[in-house]
Design an enzyme around this catalytic site. Sequence first.
Site, PDB file in Angstrom:
ATOM      1  N   LYS A 225       0.815  -1.206   0.000  1.00 26.64           N
ATOM      2  CA  LYS A 225       0.000   0.000   0.000  1.00 26.64           C
ATOM      3  C   LYS A 225       0.853   1.261   0.000  1.00 26.64           C
ATOM      4  O   LYS A 225       2.065   1.235   0.213  1.00 26.64           O
ATOM      5  CB  LYS A 225      -0.965  -0.038   1.191  1.00 26.64           C
ATOM      6  N   ARG A 259      -3.730  -9.703   4.596  1.00 25.50           N
ATOM      7  CA  ARG A 259      -4.093  -9.734   3.170  1.00 25.50           C
ATOM      8  C   ARG A 259      -2.858  -9.313   2.373  1.00 25.50           C
ATOM      9  O   ARG A 259      -2.421  -8.165   2.453  1.00 25.50           O
ATOM     10  CB  ARG A 259      -5.262  -8.786   2.921  1.00 25.50           C
TER      11      ARG A 259
END
Length: 289
Positions: A225, A259
Amino acid sequence: MHEPVRVIGGRRFDFDRQVAVMAVVNRTPDSFYDKGATFALDKAVAAVARAVDEGADWVDIGGVKFSPDDGEVPADVELDRVLPVVRAAVEKEAVVSVDTFRVEVAEAALDAGAHIVNDTTGLHDPALADLVAARPGTQLIITHSLAAPRTPYPRPSYVDIAGEIAAFLREKVDLALGRGVRPYQIIIDPGHDLNKNTLHTLELTRRLGEIAAVGYPMLAAVSNKDFVGETLDRPPGERLAGSLAAAVVSILHGARIVRMHNVRESVDAVRMTEAIMGWRSPVYTKHNM
């Protein structure tokens, strides 16, 4: 933690002493990480098979990006993208989650064999809770995000980010419970980077224990991210080391599902962390024995 031992998709998870690795398969033409590498159906199916072979505990399948920069994606298009991949994952006997905010997509995916609804919009549509409540064998992931689905949220601001996230999740959990969802069906997600800047996400990560105290298994979606990229000055293809560090820190602060895009490396990092914590035995012991 409410109901730490759960059977999901036929597999037993003990979230008191176990961390699940959720692999990511995005069937979108311009995913922020792989830029559409798994958009073609054969590529997406191959990615599912590879994730299972590399040890993923379950596979998360999405057909629409969180951000709205690719324009409107109608529900029928989202269904066309995700359902064949869900069916392929079920055939591989994987635990399967569908990343969607639409009831009709979630319902079709569950009908096709998926086991988990991963709603990254914080139950913006409470009917998702009704859907899960009607299916006792399924799980619902409730995520902290403030904007309506696929709506920009510029310059987010928080006074006490961990406290505000925890309060939001408690409110949404109560909403789900009030609509018939059972405690053993609920997973929470603080929403790394979702309507948050990098400083927010770094702080919520080091304060994850306060969010885990909400009392349900917690998912940390940290892989590749922007908070990793901005912290290290690394583009999406070069964020593996930072993502693994963020995942391990998240586990140490209470996350029980991570995740991740890079499955093999993530599985190794998670299994090593479990062993250090005393939750897992080594595969073998020869050194100085």
